[in-house]
Design an enzyme around this catalytic site. Structure first.
Site, PDB file in Angstrom:
ATOM      1  N   THR A  41      61.857  19.968 -48.055  1.00 43.24           N
ATOM      2  CA  THR A  41      63.087  20.482 -48.167  1.00 43.24           C
ATOM      3  C   THR A  41      63.732  20.265 -48.518  1.00 43.24           C
ATOM      4  O   THR A  41      64.848  20.199 -49.356  1.00 43.24           O
ATOM      5  CB  THR A  41      62.802  19.405 -46.371  1.00 43.24           C
TER       6      THR A  41
ATOM      7  N   ASP B  35      63.797  27.137 -45.711  1.00 45.48           N
ATOM      8  CA  ASP B  35      63.864  25.804 -46.860  1.00 45.48           C
ATOM      9  C   ASP B  35      62.235  25.887 -47.538  1.00 45.48           C
ATOM     10  O   ASP B  35      61.717  26.176 -48.978  1.00 45.48           O
ATOM     11  CB  ASP B  35      63.907  24.198 -46.675  1.00 45.48           C
ATOM     12  N   HIS B  36      61.252  26.246 -46.588  1.00 44.46           N
ATOM     13  CA  HIS B  36      59.919  26.194 -46.942  1.00 44.46           C
ATOM     14  C   HIS B  36      59.037  27.307 -45.638  1.00 44.46           C
ATOM     15  O   HIS B  36      59.453  27.627 -44.883  1.00 44.46           O
ATOM     16  CB  HIS B  36      59.249  24.533 -47.512  1.00 44.46           C
TER      17      HIS B  36
ATOM     18  N   HIS C  94      60.912  21.655 -36.628  1.00 43.44           N
ATOM     19  CA  HIS C  94      60.070  21.120 -37.837  1.00 43.44           C
ATOM     20  C   HIS C  94      58.490  21.109 -37.628  1.00 43.44           C
ATOM     21  O   HIS C  94      58.620  20.959 -36.204  1.00 43.44           O
ATOM     22  CB  HIS C  94      60.142  19.756 -38.230  1.00 43.44           C
TER      23      HIS C  94
ATOM     24  N   GLU D  42      65.146  24.461 -41.557  1.00 41.02           N
ATOM     25  CA  GLU D  42      64.051  23.859 -41.752  1.00 41.02           C
ATOM     26  C   GLU D  42      63.159  25.304 -40.953  1.00 41.02           C
ATOM     27  O   GLU D  42      63.486  26.237 -40.399  1.00 41.02           O
ATOM     28  CB  GLU D  42      64.050  23.181 -40.849  1.00 41.02           C
TER      29      GLU D  42
END
Length: 629
Positions: free
Chosen positions: A310, A483-484, A425, A268
């Site tokens: 995600t 993921d990002h 996150h 994450e």
């Protein structure tokens, strides 16, 4: 006397109404321009030709809105105008905060995938995006409310239909001509790939109109039967790609991990810029750094997610197809057939697991994982909530997640396990008191993220130790990737300060990389591979190492390919030679940042962008349902 008073009141009401209308136009324009410039879609100089076109187009759209209201509502026109003002304000506030996180506008598919549980889960992220200056969106409300109540109390005169019709049609015609003229100077093909480009060129209101029109056309009016030319286009593309792959003789490391377990960890919000980086003499990611020294490390991989964030990263890695330009594949096409990693390995006798210690309905994972052919999905219902860390403070910590997960998997036979971590996150507030010295960045956004990345790294370190103790480390192909993005553009100043560089668009684009680490069974010596690629290339790279074919994958094998590029979902392209921004139609030299002549690369870029179209056709038509793995 009464006639004079009546005439005076009539004139007073007309003047007040005129002012009310103009206040609506001025304040709506102000809010739109605030969105355009606070999001940095449009930049100084404020009166450049592009910005002037955007401003004129925005005024034209507002004029159309006013003309339609006056044509339809007559005596209730001010009520309608007030309500529209309120709705546009809500939309622009939502756009602004959505954009700050996703770098995109809210669209109809996004609205469809929202639900109360999803909103409650991300409420802290949403609140953290608000800024004090956003109060400009509601600064007009007291004025508009006061004027509306005064006018509504006295009542407004009815306007003859013929007069309303002629005026509305005239304004509508002139405004439409203006918009058509301005749009003709834009690259309309880019509109299909980038909401940002249409918003930058003609304004946020036009972009919403254009996207709504496109949605209605594609989902309600257009014949959904697959066109023969579309099917032929996809088949030719896949045939040519597979021929090229065969001709290239991709044999290096082919099948080296055949029959081994596959363990993938999607990390994450882990971005590449923290890898190998130190702060106050301490490594931010010591465990990942150590793993890299005995693995393949791909240091030029870009995230390619869109509105699914995600879930889009999961989709890219497991299917080697692009996400949708609007909304999430997980919500919109969860009943499709996919030739995913899980489905291929399942056919080879593997047991397949998806593991994510959160609500099984979030991003519609429960249904989508079935479509991807995972045998089992372990979610929050299967974990003991014994330790909390990270997102919203009530999510299971990655430390406990990894520990419990390995006890759930049957490791006695070949398996594929797909782990999706959670703790690190946005907005990272949880880690503010975390014991890791970030010096001058203490209490700042970038400092909190660095602490979160350090915590996530420590959990991965314990996970790797656990794999070794269970004899899985040397009997599995291990894949770790981010993921990002973790740092939205509004926090770019802090990131640039941390890295010690000045902001520019090219360097910012380069910072949108995520780590990709692949460890072979028994591998002891690491190797850095700097091929430019994206998350869509993960599946083909794994396929080569595990010795199976992926004929419907759009990505490339990063170890053997001679091609070095990443196509982003908004139509932008990054290669080892240039960076192309689709939302501005600008092309720059990758190394120097100098502008390039876009006409010299037009054919090559169009060929690469065409991959997005191919992927969309495959997904929207469920084209793999009649294909064998």
């Amino acid at each position: 006397m009464r006639i004079r008073i009546k005439n005076f009141l009539s004139k007073y009401i007309k003047i007040t109404e005129f002012l009310f209308i103009n206040l609506f136009i001025v304040f709506t324009l102000l809010k739109c321009l605030y969105f355009q410039f606070t999001t940095k879609l449009n930049k100084a100089p404020y009166f450049s030709l592009d910005n002037i076109f955007m401003i004129i187009s925005t005024i034209a759209v507002i004029a159309i809105i006013v003309s339609l209201i006056f044509f339809v509502f007559d005596r209730k026109r001010l009520v309608a105008l007030f309500i529209i003002n309120l709705l546009l304000t809500i939309l622009l506030i939502a756009d602004t905060n959505f954009f700050r996180y996703y770098y995109n506008l809210i669209t109809i598919p996004v609205f469809f995938q929202l639900n109360p549980r999803m909103i409650n889960s991300v409420d802290q992220s949403i609140v953290s995006l608000f800024q004090l200056k956003d109060l400009i969106y509601i600064i007009d409300f007291p004025i508009m409310l006061f004027a509306f109540l005064k006018l509504n109390k006295r009542g407004v005169e009815s306007i003859r239909f013929s007069k309303r019709f002629s005026k509305s049609i005239s304004i509508l015609a002139v405004s439409s001509i203006i918009i058509v003229c301005i749009s003709s100077s834009s690259n309309l093909t880019s509109f299909a790939y980038s909401n940002n480009y249409s918003a930058k060129s003609l304004g946020v209101l036009f972009s919403h109109f254009y996207n709504t029109k496109l949605f209605i056309k594609e989902n309600l009016l257009q014949d959904k039967v697959l066109k023969e030319e579309e099917k032929k286009l996809v088949e030719e593309h896949l045939q040519n790609k597979n021929k090229e792959d065969s001709a290239a003789n991709f044999s290096q490391y082919k099948g080296i991990a055949e029959g081994k377990n596959l363990i993938i960890v999607q990390m994450e919000a882990m971005q590449q810029f923290v890898i190998g980086k130190t702060i106050n003499g301490k490594e931010i990611t010591p465990n990942l750094n150590r793993l890299i020294k005995e693995s393949f490390y791909f240091d030029n991989i870009y995230y390619q997610v869109s509105g699914g964030n995600t879930s889009d990263a999961e989709f890219l890695a497991n299917n080697s197809l692009y996400p949708l330009s609007e909304g999430s594949v997980y919500h919109r096409y969860s009943e499709n057939t996919y030739h995913s990693l899980a489905s291929i390995l399942k056919d080879k006798g593997y047991t397949t697991y998806a593991l994510h210690a959160f609500d099984k309905t979030f991003w519609n994972r429960e249904e989508m994982y079935k479509a991807l052919k995972f045998d089992t999905f372990f979610n929050s219902e299967d974990y003991i909530m014994d330790d909390f860390a990270g997102w919203s403070g009530n999510a299971l910590s990655d430390k406990s997640f990894f520990r419990q997960s390995l006890n759930m998997i049957d490791t006695s036979k070949p398996f594929y396990s797909f782990f999706v971590t959670l703790s690190n996150h946005h907005p990272f507030n949880y880690f503010e008191s975390f014991d890791f010295d970030v010096g001058e960045f203490e209490g700042e956004y970038i400092g909190n993220f660095i602490k979160g990345a350090n915590y996530a790294d420590s959990c991965i370190g314990e996970f790797i130790k656990d794999l070794k103790s269970r004899g899985l480390y040397d009997n599995s192909l291990l894949v770790f990737y981010g993921d990002h993005s973790a740092v939205p553009k509004i926090e770019s100043e802090g990131l640039m300060k941390f890295l010690g560089i000045e902001y520019n668009d090219c360097d910012w684009a380069k910072l949108q990389r995520v780590p990709l680490i692949i460890h072979l069974p028994g591998q002891q010596k690491g190797e850095v591979i700097s091929t430019t690629g994206g998350q869509i290339d993960i599946m083909p790279t794994i396929a080569n190492l595990m010795g199976f074919d992926v004929p419907y994958a759009l990505g490339k094998d990063l170890i053997n390919t001679q091609k070095s590029y990443a196509v982003l979902r908004n139509g932008s392209i990054i290669t080892d030679k240039y960076i192309y921004f689709n939302d501005t139609r600008e092309l720059y030299d990758y190394k120097t940042g100098e502008p390039l002549d876009i006409s010299l690369y037009e054919n090559e870029m169009q060929s690469l962008i065409n991959e997005l179209n191919i992927s969309d056709i495959i997904i929207s038509n469920d084209l793999l349902s009649d294909k064998t793995p």
